[in-house]
Enzyme design. Structure first.
Site, PDB file in Angstrom:
ATOM      1  N   GLY A 212      43.227   5.675  55.986  1.00 16.83           N
ATOM      2  CA  GLY A 212      43.230   6.591  57.141  1.00 16.83           C
ATOM      3  C   GLY A 212      42.418   7.825  56.837  1.00 16.83           C
ATOM      4  N   ASN A 213      42.568   8.846  57.648  1.00 16.82           N
ATOM      5  CA  ASN A 213      41.880  10.113  57.369  1.00 16.82           C
ATOM      6  C   ASN A 213      42.688  11.276  57.925  1.00 16.82           C
ATOM      7  OD1 ASN A 213      40.935  10.710  60.174  1.00 16.82           O
ATOM      8  ND2 ASN A 213      39.863   8.762  59.871  1.00 16.82           N
ATOM      9  N   HIS A 214      42.211  12.485  57.681  1.00 17.14           N
ATOM     10  CA  HIS A 214      43.000  13.683  57.987  1.00 17.14           C
ATOM     11  C   HIS A 214      42.875  14.180  59.423  1.00 17.14           C
ATOM     12  CE1 HIS A 214      44.492  14.346  54.015  1.00 17.14           C
ATOM     13  NE2 HIS A 214      43.276  14.311  53.483  1.00 17.14           N
TER      14      HIS A 214
END
Ligand code: CTP
Length: 402
Positions: A212-214
């Site tokens: 995933g990512n932020h």
């Protein structure tokens, strides 16, 4: 969905027989998604009880500055009430109250609240036909509208007196429709459909892990709210963001993976006028998703990644009349890279974020953008809140399409 959804409505009830209809009006407003508070005159309680209205509105009814005889009574702040409201509706509006409103009289809480309100004020007169057509009433209506208040005309029919003619307060459902139509009038994006992708995507590795990512989804959510407030019908395709959307006029479609986002976005793309890809879609995903949890048997683990579909590029490839906007997060040769991306993905505009700018990017409340259009117009903006940035972006989109 109603434009009243999420709006804070202050309903002023005055002492006319039509006050019994204010119960239905509260229900109709609540059904449209509004939050309702009622302020009523003391005399209006002869026609409808405050208990009925507080129960239906799910809020206490306000009628006096303090509760008489209660030594611990707190002051009902008419200024706060007036400022709380997104719009105020005086229904029924008696000849007496409307005349006082027209002349600045302030001898009860409802009138003080009206004078404090900065929001649009609608009034629905309710009176007998001779009172309605009397020159003083007509002067009152004219004066009130000249102040910017909006009149919801009375209808014709049988009146409480037994006479037949104009003076009947508009029916509650018609009042709501009148307000909805009026709120929509003049909004620049009425009749337009907008698609926005937002948030991160999660690409499964196994049943418990993902890549995933932020991204918080904040920028895309602000864009969706802004579009909706400009009158558009909005489809927000949102990855797994922890944020809740306060504006329920936005149609939210929650997705998890890039493929789900791709499918959902394409289900809307053909029918929209504007599409904005604000999502931080994972560029790669595991080639295989393990069906069982991967055990830590070995000292190292290699996951083979394959490219995800580029949602924005795929929309650019099939676009007809849609105005298509992408985002670019760059760290070097920012404008040059963003322009390349604009051309490669067949966009109409691109929003450039530079990671070199403090306060721009993920998990911040602010953003600093440069808006680049396909004709080469380059517009750098100051550091602003994401809400303000959303408004700047739509200002440019509207300049291009309207
Ligand atoms: N985007 C998308 N689908 C993807 C990847 C990106 O829709 N699979 C969109 C983003 O929402 C954004 C734009 O493409 O609007 C830019 O994405 P970015 O990742 O910065 O650019 P890339 O084209 O992927 O190039 P690179 O990562 O090499 O800079």
């Amino acid at each position: 969905m109603s434009v009243l959804n999420g709006k804070k409505v202050l309903l002023g009830v005055t002492a006319g027989i039509a006050a019994y209809k204010s119960a239905m009006l509260v229900r109709a407003l609540i059904k449209a998604g509004a939050t309702v508070q009622v302020v009523m005159t003391e005399k209006a309680k002869d026609f409808v009880t405050s208990l009925t209205l507080s129960t239906l509105s799910r809020n206490p009814v306000h009628s006096s500055f303090t509760i008489e005889g209660d030594d611990n009574a707190v002051w009902t702040n008419h200024v706060d009430l007036g400022l709380w409201a997104d719009l105020m509706v005086i229904a029924p509006g008696t000849a007496n109250t409307l005349s006082k409103m027209a002349n600045g009289t302030c001898d009860n809480l409802l009138l003080a609240t009206y004078l404090s309100a900065k929001c649009p004020v609608y009034f629905a007169p309710a009176m007998d036909l001779d009172m309605y057509i009397h020159p003083s009433s007509q002067t009152t209506f004219d004066k009130l509208t000249s102040f910017g208040n909006i009149m919801i005309p009375a209808t014709s029919g049988e009146l409480a007196s037994g006479l037949v003619g104009q003076g009947r307060m508009a029916e509650p459902d018609d009042i709501v429709t009148f307000i909805e139509d009026h709120l929509k009038e003049g909004l620049p994006l009425v009749g337009k459909r907008v698609l926005i992708t937002a948030g991160p995507t999660y690409e499964a590795i196994d049943p418990v892990r993902f890549i995933g990512n932020h991204s918080s989804g904040k920028m895309g959510i602000e864009l969706a709210i802004c579009a909706s407030q400009l009158g558009a019908e909005v489809e927000l395709v949102l990855g797994p963001s922890a944020l809740q959307i306060s504006d329920s006029t936005v149609n939210v479609h929650r997705v998890t993976s890039g493929q789900e986002m791709y499918d959902k976005a394409h289900s809307f793309f053909e029918g929209v006028d504007i599409a904005i890809a604000a999502a931080a879609v994972a560029d790669y995903k595991p080639a295989e998703v393990a069906t069982e949890k991967i055990k830590k048997n070995d000292d190292s683990l290699t996951i083979n990644l394959v490219k995800t579909k580029d949602i924005l590029a795929s929309m650019g490839a099939i676009k007809k009349n849609q105005f298509l906007v992408g985002f670019a997060l760059e760290t070097e040769n920012e404008q040059e890279n963003a322009l390349k991306k604009l051309k490669k993905k067949n966009l109409d505009a691109i929003v450039l974020n530079s990671l070199k700018d403090k306060g721009a990017g993920f998990k911040t409340k602010t953003n600093k953008i440069t808006f680049i259009e396909k004709d080469g117009t380059i517009l750098p903006y100051d550091l602003k809140t994401k809400k303000e940035v959303a408004s700047d972006i739509f200002e440019r989109i509207m300049t291009n399409i309207l």
